[in-house]
Design a protein around this motif. Sequence first.
Motif, PDB file in Angstrom:
ATOM      1  N   GLU A  22      39.386  82.023  44.351  1.00 40.63           N
ATOM      2  CA  GLU A  22      40.422  81.070  43.966  1.00 40.63           C
ATOM      3  C   GLU A  22      39.963  79.633  44.221  1.00 40.63           C
TER       4      GLU A  22
ATOM      5  N   GLN B 294      40.484  65.830  31.750  1.00 40.92           N
ATOM      6  CA  GLN B 294      41.527  65.817  30.724  1.00 40.92           C
ATOM      7  C   GLN B 294      42.562  64.738  31.009  1.00 40.92           C
TER       8      GLN B 294
ATOM      9  N   GLU C 120      38.060  70.029  35.493  1.00 40.33           N
ATOM     10  CA  GLU C 120      38.471  69.984  34.082  1.00 40.33           C
ATOM     11  C   GLU C 120      39.758  69.186  33.909  1.00 40.33           C
ATOM     12  N   LYS C 121      40.695  69.409  34.820  1.00 38.84           N
ATOM     13  CA  LYS C 121      41.990  68.724  34.727  1.00 38.84           C
ATOM     14  C   LYS C 121      41.818  67.217  34.915  1.00 38.84           C
TER      15      LYS C 121
ATOM     16  N   ARG D  16      36.891  74.317  39.687  1.00 37.53           N
ATOM     17  CA  ARG D  16      36.556  74.164  38.270  1.00 37.53           C
ATOM     18  C   ARG D  16      37.735  73.572  37.507  1.00 37.53           C
ATOM     19  N   GLU D  17      38.933  74.132  37.760  1.00 43.31           N
ATOM     20  CA  GLU D  17      40.119  73.652  37.056  1.00 43.31           C
ATOM     21  C   GLU D  17      40.414  72.199  37.414  1.00 43.31           C
ATOM     22  N   ALA D  18      40.217  71.847  38.687  1.00 38.52           N
ATOM     23  CA  ALA D  18      40.485  70.475  39.107  1.00 38.52           C
ATOM     24  C   ALA D  18      39.552  69.505  38.390  1.00 38.52           C
TER      25      ALA D  18
ATOM     26  N   ARG E 123      37.672  78.719  41.484  1.00 40.17           N
ATOM     27  CA  ARG E 123      38.414  78.527  40.234  1.00 40.17           C
ATOM     28  C   ARG E 123      39.177  77.208  40.264  1.00 40.17           C
ATOM     29  N   GLN E 124      39.806  76.926  41.396  1.00 46.53           N
ATOM     30  CA  GLN E 124      40.569  75.686  41.519  1.00 46.53           C
ATOM     31  C   GLN E 124      39.663  74.453  41.403  1.00 46.53           C
TER      32      GLN E 124
END
Length: 310
Positions: free
Chosen positions: A181, A195, A191-192, A187-189, A184-185
């Motif tokens: 997790e 964006q 990307e976010k 990576r998402e952070a 993943r977080q």
Amino acid sequence: MIQKYNRATLIKAIWLSVFLHIAILAVLFMGDFTSETKPLKSSSVAKEVKPIEATVVDGAKLQKAIDKIKKQKADDKAAEKRRVENIEKRANEAKQRRAKEEARIKKLEQQRKVKEQEKIRADKAAKESNAKAASAEKVRKQKEQEKKKAEDAAAQARSKRLAAEAATKKADELRKKQIEERKRQEREAAEKAAQEKLLAEQMAAEMASRNKARQQQMMSEIQRYAALITSVIDQNMINDRSTMEGKSCKLMISLAPSGFVTQVRNVSGDAVVCEAAKRAVYKAGTLPVSKDPEIFKEMRNIGVTVVPEF
């Protein structure tokens, strides 16, 4: 007590009757019933009169009176005896009734006491039975509680063991999931963030474009309403070429949301033109305003320049 009282009354009555009869007999016997009648004397004729047999006649009367008194006395005695017997009879009947009533009450009291004793025994037996039942119920509940405690203890031990095993397994799984997790977080952070940065830049550009367009629109609207207000002033203004030609006046007008004029101030310009323009504004009373709150906010204190036309 009633019987004694009646007997005493009877005795007094009998003695009184005896005394009365003795008194009557004494009076009769003391009278002179044996004296002879004296002959009457007359100046012309002396007639011989035979003596009256008073002894025989008076004795019969006396005996008759005595018999009458004896009979009356016997009748009175018999009546008194009957009255006394009747009183005694009623007293005996009352006594018998009282005795029967007392016996009945005594019997009822005995029955009550018997029933009371029976009730006491029944209550005692019921109490003892209830006590035994309560004691048995208490023992049963105690055994059930002990059994339940034992079962609960076994269940708790089993639950603790299973919980410990599950906790160990869950901890391992959680640790692995947390690692996954976190990656993943991250990576998402990243990307976010990219964006959001791009979106913010786009939104800033869009907002700048919109604000510019809005400002232009608002300025255009304010200018349009300023022109409308100037037109209204021109329509209500009285112009004098000799004093106003080639002159102007700038006014600052305060308006309510309805367009009602609340205040007019001279900013600059010719005094004569300004005075005529102010009269024209107050004469109009209400001036055109925008229904758009943002535009009205900008034009609620609006400046207009009045140039008289001839």
